[in-house]
Enzyme design. Structure first.
Site, PDB file in Angstrom:
ATOM      1  N   SER A 201     -11.880 -31.197  54.902  1.00 34.46           N
ATOM      2  CA  SER A 201     -12.499 -31.815  56.064  1.00 34.46           C
ATOM      3  C   SER A 201     -12.921 -33.249  55.784  1.00 34.46           C
ATOM      4  O   SER A 201     -12.072 -34.088  55.501  1.00 34.46           O
ATOM      5  CB  SER A 201     -13.667 -30.952  56.542  1.00 34.46           C
ATOM      6  N   ASP A 307      -7.196 -24.710  64.076  1.00 37.01           N
ATOM      7  CA  ASP A 307      -8.406 -25.455  63.746  1.00 37.01           C
ATOM      8  C   ASP A 307      -8.871 -26.224  64.990  1.00 37.01           C
ATOM      9  O   ASP A 307      -8.206 -27.157  65.441  1.00 37.01           O
ATOM     10  CB  ASP A 307      -8.109 -26.433  62.602  1.00 37.01           C
ATOM     11  N   HIS A 338     -10.792 -23.606  60.802  1.00 40.12           N
ATOM     12  CA  HIS A 338     -11.202 -24.620  59.815  1.00 40.12           C
ATOM     13  C   HIS A 338     -11.611 -23.917  58.511  1.00 40.12           C
ATOM     14  O   HIS A 338     -12.788 -23.782  58.198  1.00 40.12           O
ATOM     15  CB  HIS A 338     -12.369 -25.402  60.409  1.00 40.12           C
TER      16      HIS A 338
END
Length: 653
Positions: A201, A307, A338
């Protein structure tokens, strides 16, 4: 055409391969005691006795305007024995804003320190596993976070320079110090300068950004669910994806000390990121895709195709640019949201990552570069491979919507349609509501459906939907989604685990110390039985019809054409299922609604979906050549409606 640096990498690999072949021949001709070149690093060094130290690296910036260059904290865990023997080691680095505020990994681990300020617990398994194998692990606090100076600027110059300066220091090009304010210098004489960056991320985003600088010494990056352009994290062609901008995120992750000094940076993040969705210089600075021609590092990307935090558009546009510029690359695409691969395919992930770093940082000829380019999760825990991605047989096919026998329930095929379809934006509905009622005439969406397929159809890559719509008001937002209509068992990406369930049993990945365990909770796939699967999405503000950079008010009653960029995916619609395109207004909780409630009329003759089909138009024609039938009206079951989206890449609401 590869750059000189990429060409030299190829020469190096060929030289290594030649050296390995020569070593093998020498083994065959020499006495039995001789050994061939290594193919895998082994855990021969002590983790318990590893050197743990902290260095503060000068970034060359003064983001907090205190009259002094910012220094970022660099926590290091490295094997003691190579240094004692005069051997140098490569570096695996994770640069993050989350080491003190939010935690890393499925168990939200934070850095902890001893009384001397040296790191005790380094989050995640990387140090436990790789340090005994002859790597150093480096955890960098981005500027403005944890023990670093400066300000968080959410993917801008300060964030990227935080990590780039460390790569420079590891290669003798930047200054490092033994303390945050002192003058005693620290050298990185223990490393060979070869660095690989990894992270999920925000952390993976920084890896993308640093690679896009072309910094020397960064050999590879492993971005997991990473952002490639920060504009696309907050907007989709003018349509806002969140009710806040980067200033909220900066304030969320900054240390209290930085927050007190960074008001000017916060103000810029507000003033230069208008909620209108207009592109500004702030977004240009945070667009890494435009700088892909500078990338010299290889890329091993991982992304969840469901995601809804860092949406797969980020991967798709990054991947396409990497391919265009000849960057060596590899990818895993999962059916999760995610989620880190350590939590959806653990043993295979550790093994593959180990071999990737051995190849890229130690130069081992272990064959990982000759394996299929892509691993794709077809069903929970069921994986397929592609030698290249998208497959070479993939071709862009224009699918056309047509009128059906009832309003809002049309056809989808190769022939250009005619007529119009009309829907009214309902901000209380989302893609699950539209898909559940795909065979019903509803006022909030226009759906277009193929015949039941007689053969599997595979879509691989990024799609685009061009819509010609006439609004009834001066503002309008649009959504387009691709749906697989048919029963299936998928990862339940809409629940809190986003496709995984965390168990209580633990498995261990390397040695542990009293302060840093290598043992993590196991997971298993969390699944849902569904009647449909939304597998690709895209949104836009119709006011951006003339430009991706700036929106304008609409004239009610006037038609406008706009193209929506749908997210990258790799999905097989099985024989017996149907493929659907849905066009609607606000996708609740995934984009914010416009200021009005428009009714939109679609011109079907000027509306189309360009989709990447393996086998091209011929494959689609064969798969839809069977007879059609009328599906009885029914409400289909899918996953739960999308949750309020994250405003923190890798964090929680």
């Amino acid at each position: 055409m590869p750059t000189r640096a990429r060409y030299m990498r190829l020469i190096t690999w060929r030289s290594l391969a030649t050296a390995a072949t020569a070593a093998l021949m020498a083994t065959l001709l020499a006495p039995a005691a001789a050994h061939s070149a290594p193919r895998e690093s082994s855990p021969v060094y002590s983790y318990e006795n590893a050197i743990r130290e902290s260095v503060w690296v000068d970034t060359g910036l003064d983001g907090d305007s205190d009259g002094k260059n910012d220094r970022v904290a660099v926590d290091i865990v490295r094997p003691r024995e190579p240094a004692q023997r005069g051997r140098k080691v490569p570096v695996i680095m994770d640069a993050s804003p989350y080491y003190s505020c939010c935690g890393r990994g499925n168990e939200s681990q934070l850095k902890t320190y001893d009384a001397s300020g040296n790191v005790v617990q380094m989050p995640l398994f990387y140090d436990n596993y790789f340090v005994p194998r002859g790597y150093a692990f480096v955890g960098v606090d981005l500027a403005g976070t944890n023990r670093s100076d400066g300000c968080v600027d959410v993917g801008g110059r300060s964030d990227i320079q935080s990590a780039k300066a460390v790569v420079d220091w590891l290669n003798g090009r930047a200054k490092g110090y033994t303390s945050r304010t002192g003058s005693m210098k620290a050298q990185a004489g223990w490393t060979n300068g070869k660095t690989g960056m990894i992270g999920k991320s925000y952390d993976g985003t920084v890896a993308n950004g640093v690679a896009a600088t072309g910094v020397e010494g960064l050999e590879t990056i492993v971005p997991i669910a990473a952002i490639s352009s920060w504009y696309d994290y907050y907007f989709a062609k003018g349509a806002p994806l969140y009710d806040s901008g980067p200033d909220w995120l900066s304030n969320y992750v900054e240390s209290p000390a930085a927050r007190a000094k960074c008001a000017a940076v916060q103000r810029r993040l507000i003033d230069e990121a208008p909620r209108t969705g207009d592109w500004t210089k702030l977004w240009t600075e945070r667009d890494y895709v435009k700088d892909v021609p500078k990338v010299e590092a290889s890329v091993f990307a991982i992304h969840g195709m469901q995601d809804l935090n860092v949406r797969p558009k980020h991967f798709g546009q990054w991947w396409d640019a990497l391919a265009k510029n000849g960057v060596e690359r590899k990818v895993w695409l999962s059916g999760t949201g995610h989620v880190d691969p350590f939590d959806f395919r653990r043993a295979e992930w550790v093994d593959t990552l180990h071999r990737w770093f051995d190849h890229e940082l130690l130069g081992y000829d272990n064959g990982v570069d000759d394996e299929p380019m892509a691993d794709i999760e077809r069903a929970p825990d069921q994986w397929a491979t592609s030698s290249v991605w998208p497959p070479r047989a993939t071709d862009t096919v224009s699918l056309r919507p047509g009128k059906g026998e009832q309003a809002g329930v049309g056809t989808l095929g190769l022939r250009t349609g005619s007529g119009t379809e009309t829907f009214t934006d309902d901000p209380g509905q989302d893609e699950t509501d539209w898909a559940a009622q795909i065979d019903q005439s509803t006022v909030s969406k226009a759906g277009f459906i193929t015949k039941p397929l007689t053969r599997d159809v595979r879509l691989s890559g990024s799609s685009k939907v061009t819509v010609t719509a006439t609004p009834s008001t001066s503002t309008a937002h649009l959504s387009a989604v691709l749906v697989d209509l048919g029963p299936d068992t998928i990862r339940d990406y809409a629940t809190s685990g986003e496709g995984i369930t965390t168990l209580t049993d633990r498995t261990c990945w390397g040695p542990s110390t009293s302060g840093d365990s290598s043992c993590y909770k196991e997971t298993r796939a969390k699944t849902a039985d569904v009647d449909y699967t939304v597998f690709s999405r895209g949104w836009a503000d119709l006011g951006n019809y003339t430009s991706d950079l700036k929106g304008v008010p609409l004239t009610p009653g006037k038609p406008y054409a706009i193209t929506l960029d749908l997210h990258a995916s790799d999905h097989v619609v099985p024989a017996g299922h149907r493929l659907a395109l849905i066009v609607a207004g606000t996708d609740k909780d995934l984009i914010d609604p416009p200021s009005s409630t428009p009714t939109l009329t679609l011109d079907l003759s000027r509306t189309s979906a360009r989709v990447p089909l393996v086998g091209g138009a011929a494959a689609f024609a064969r798969a839809t050549s069977g007879s059609s039938y009328i599906t009885p009206e029914a409400t289909l079951d899918g996953v739960a409606e999308p949750r309020t989206p994250y405003r923190v890449p890798g964090g929680s609401n």
